[in-house]
Write a protein that holds these residues in place. Sequence first.
Motif, PDB file in Angstrom:
ATOM      1  N   ASP A 198      -6.206 -66.155  47.586  1.00 41.44           N
ATOM      2  CA  ASP A 198      -7.569 -65.729  47.275  1.00 41.44           C
ATOM      3  C   ASP A 198      -8.011 -66.197  45.895  1.00 41.44           C
ATOM      4  OD1 ASP A 198      -7.754 -64.482  49.717  1.00 41.44           O
ATOM      5  OD2 ASP A 198      -7.504 -62.448  48.945  1.00 41.44           O
ATOM      6  N   GLU A 199      -7.105 -66.156  44.916  1.00 48.15           N
ATOM      7  CA  GLU A 199      -7.474 -66.574  43.564  1.00 48.15           C
ATOM      8  C   GLU A 199      -7.819 -68.060  43.518  1.00 48.15           C
ATOM      9  OE1 GLU A 199      -7.681 -65.713  39.223  1.00 48.15           O
ATOM     10  OE2 GLU A 199      -8.092 -64.722  41.157  1.00 48.15           O
ATOM     11  N   VAL A 200      -7.028 -68.867  44.173  1.00 47.83           N
ATOM     12  CA  VAL A 200      -7.299 -70.306  44.205  1.00 47.83           C
ATOM     13  C   VAL A 200      -8.623 -70.595  44.903  1.00 47.83           C
ATOM     14  CG1 VAL A 200      -6.491 -72.515  45.149  1.00 47.83           C
ATOM     15  CG2 VAL A 200      -4.867 -70.966  44.059  1.00 47.83           C
ATOM     16  N   GLU A 201      -8.853 -69.930  46.021  1.00 48.22           N
ATOM     17  CA  GLU A 201     -10.084 -70.175  46.773  1.00 48.22           C
ATOM     18  C   GLU A 201     -11.302 -69.591  46.071  1.00 48.22           C
ATOM     19  OE1 GLU A 201      -9.198 -68.732  50.691  1.00 48.22           O
ATOM     20  OE2 GLU A 201      -8.162 -70.602  51.234  1.00 48.22           O
ATOM     21  N   ARG A 202     -11.137 -68.428  45.448  1.00 48.06           N
ATOM     22  CA  ARG A 202     -12.255 -67.798  44.727  1.00 48.06           C
ATOM     23  C   ARG A 202     -12.744 -68.681  43.591  1.00 48.06           C
ATOM     24  NH1 ARG A 202     -13.024 -64.845  40.145  1.00 48.06           N
ATOM     25  NH2 ARG A 202     -10.808 -64.927  39.580  1.00 48.06           N
ATOM     26  N   LEU A 203     -11.807 -69.311  42.889  1.00 42.32           N
ATOM     27  CA  LEU A 203     -12.145 -70.170  41.758  1.00 42.32           C
ATOM     28  C   LEU A 203     -12.466 -71.606  42.176  1.00 42.32           C
ATOM     29  CD1 LEU A 203      -9.424 -68.919  39.233  1.00 42.32           C
ATOM     30  CD2 LEU A 203     -11.869 -68.348  39.236  1.00 42.32           C
ATOM     31  N   GLY A 204     -12.273 -71.910  43.441  1.00 43.06           N
ATOM     32  CA  GLY A 204     -12.547 -73.253  43.936  1.00 43.06           C
ATOM     33  C   GLY A 204     -11.648 -74.307  43.325  1.00 43.06           C
ATOM     34  N   LEU A 205     -10.393 -73.965  43.100  1.00 45.95           N
ATOM     35  CA  LEU A 205      -9.490 -74.866  42.379  1.00 45.95           C
ATOM     36  C   LEU A 205      -8.984 -75.999  43.265  1.00 45.95           C
ATOM     37  CD1 LEU A 205      -7.308 -72.249  40.449  1.00 45.95           C
ATOM     38  CD2 LEU A 205      -9.405 -73.398  39.677  1.00 45.95           C
ATOM     39  N   ARG A 206      -8.826 -77.171  42.645  1.00 47.57           N
ATOM     40  CA  ARG A 206      -8.172 -78.329  43.247  1.00 47.57           C
ATOM     41  C   ARG A 206      -7.107 -78.819  42.266  1.00 47.57           C
ATOM     42  NH1 ARG A 206      -9.448 -79.078  48.714  1.00 47.57           N
ATOM     43  NH2 ARG A 206     -11.563 -78.255  49.014  1.00 47.57           N
ATOM     44  N   ASP A 207      -6.260 -79.725  42.706  1.00 46.67           N
ATOM     45  CA  ASP A 207      -5.179 -80.238  41.848  1.00 46.67           C
ATOM     46  C   ASP A 207      -4.382 -79.075  41.251  1.00 46.67           C
ATOM     47  OD1 ASP A 207      -5.980 -82.937  42.251  1.00 46.67           O
ATOM     48  OD2 ASP A 207      -7.573 -82.643  40.783  1.00 46.67           O
ATOM     49  N   VAL A 208      -3.986 -78.168  42.116  1.00 46.48           N
ATOM     50  CA  VAL A 208      -3.355 -76.917  41.695  1.00 46.48           C
ATOM     51  C   VAL A 208      -1.849 -77.092  41.523  1.00 46.48           C
ATOM     52  CG1 VAL A 208      -2.856 -74.536  42.390  1.00 46.48           C
ATOM     53  CG2 VAL A 208      -5.134 -75.516  42.794  1.00 46.48           C
ATOM     54  N   VAL A 209      -1.340 -76.531  40.430  1.00 41.68           N
ATOM     55  CA  VAL A 209       0.100 -76.368  40.241  1.00 41.68           C
ATOM     56  C   VAL A 209       0.375 -74.872  40.289  1.00 41.68           C
ATOM     57  CG1 VAL A 209       2.091 -76.702  38.722  1.00 41.68           C
ATOM     58  CG2 VAL A 209       0.296 -78.450  38.830  1.00 41.68           C
ATOM     59  N   LEU A 210       1.046 -74.426  41.334  1.00 37.55           N
ATOM     60  CA  LEU A 210       1.427 -73.016  41.460  1.00 37.55           C
ATOM     61  C   LEU A 210       2.767 -72.809  40.774  1.00 37.55           C
ATOM     62  CD1 LEU A 210       0.654 -72.083  45.181  1.00 37.55           C
ATOM     63  CD2 LEU A 210      -0.721 -71.584  43.156  1.00 37.55           C
ATOM     64  N   VAL A 211       2.839 -71.808  39.911  1.00 31.66           N
ATOM     65  CA  VAL A 211       4.066 -71.525  39.166  1.00 31.66           C
ATOM     66  C   VAL A 211       4.511 -70.102  39.491  1.00 31.66           C
ATOM     67  CG1 VAL A 211       5.137 -71.374  36.892  1.00 31.66           C
ATOM     68  CG2 VAL A 211       3.343 -73.079  37.319  1.00 31.66           C
ATOM     69  N   GLY A 212       5.723 -69.969  40.009  1.00 31.97           N
ATOM     70  CA  GLY A 212       6.261 -68.664  40.338  1.00 31.97           C
ATOM     71  C   GLY A 212       7.557 -68.407  39.610  1.00 31.97           C
ATOM     72  N   HIS A 213       7.612 -67.305  38.888  1.00 34.49           N
ATOM     73  CA  HIS A 213       8.812 -66.934  38.128  1.00 34.49           C
ATOM     74  C   HIS A 213       9.566 -65.833  38.868  1.00 34.49           C
ATOM     75  CE1 HIS A 213      10.436 -63.845  35.216  1.00 34.49           C
ATOM     76  NE2 HIS A 213      11.213 -64.879  34.962  1.00 34.49           N
ATOM     77  N   ARG A 267       0.070 -72.625  52.453  1.00 31.45           N
ATOM     78  CA  ARG A 267      -1.282 -72.369  52.946  1.00 31.45           C
ATOM     79  C   ARG A 267      -2.352 -73.114  52.137  1.00 31.45           C
ATOM     80  NH1 ARG A 267      -0.741 -65.831  54.116  1.00 31.45           N
ATOM     81  NH2 ARG A 267       1.412 -65.948  54.890  1.00 31.45           N
ATOM     82  N   LEU A 268      -1.972 -73.583  50.958  1.00 31.99           N
ATOM     83  CA  LEU A 268      -2.932 -74.253  50.069  1.00 31.99           C
ATOM     84  C   LEU A 268      -2.623 -75.737  49.924  1.00 31.99           C
ATOM     85  CD1 LEU A 268      -2.966 -71.503  47.301  1.00 31.99           C
ATOM     86  CD2 LEU A 268      -4.914 -72.095  48.762  1.00 31.99           C
TER      87      LEU A 268
END
Length: 233
Positions: A58-73, A86-87
Amino acid sequence: MSEFVLVAGAWLGSWAWDEVVPELRAAGHGVHPLTLSGLAEKKDLAAGQQTHVQDIVDEVERLGLRDVVLVGHSYAGIPVGQAAERLADRLTRVVFVDAVVPADGESFASVWWEGREKLETPIRENGGFWAPLAADDYAGQDLTGEQIARIVAGSIPHPGTTLTGAAELSRDLGELPATYIKCLLDGPQPGEDVAELLKSEHWHLVTMDTGHWPMFSRPHELAGVLHRAATGG
């Protein structure tokens, strides 16, 4: 440049990235630290494993982000890995920071290193929440007393349903473009599941000579690693 979405592990919120965010922004990236439902300022929201996956999507889609790097700790590797699938059309890379990686049908608890019951029992005894670590538990992790105090003060009980809920994946995680950051003070080698994924041509291993919470112990170094992961360096 990339759009980073940063997700910290158990007990923590977006505030955990406070020292990493300015460095990534100074390098020209967009940076979006995210607090998952049931934690920090969102502590009153109900949460399960799939809630956390949806939080990220939802956060990625809400902000309309592209070229995303997802970081999970740490724990967040599980929802981040699922959200990445999914993205895929918006994704540049996934970075797992000393993280647990998802496996279809498995939960954080089911792969707990001491066995499932060692985690599920204290969650039941604590009203359905995983109690945060005490200050002494952070010894030997390359953290100053001040850094430990900051983590302890900011941590809150983690909703247990997010730890016992099963991951849902429809394809091999090894197909994702990924960097795995292994923090050596938390163990010299990745686990067997990560070692298997690192055989993929799409996965890359980076080591850091620090403990399990590098956003606190080595924020400058971690920002550099994340920048290089995003830019192919």
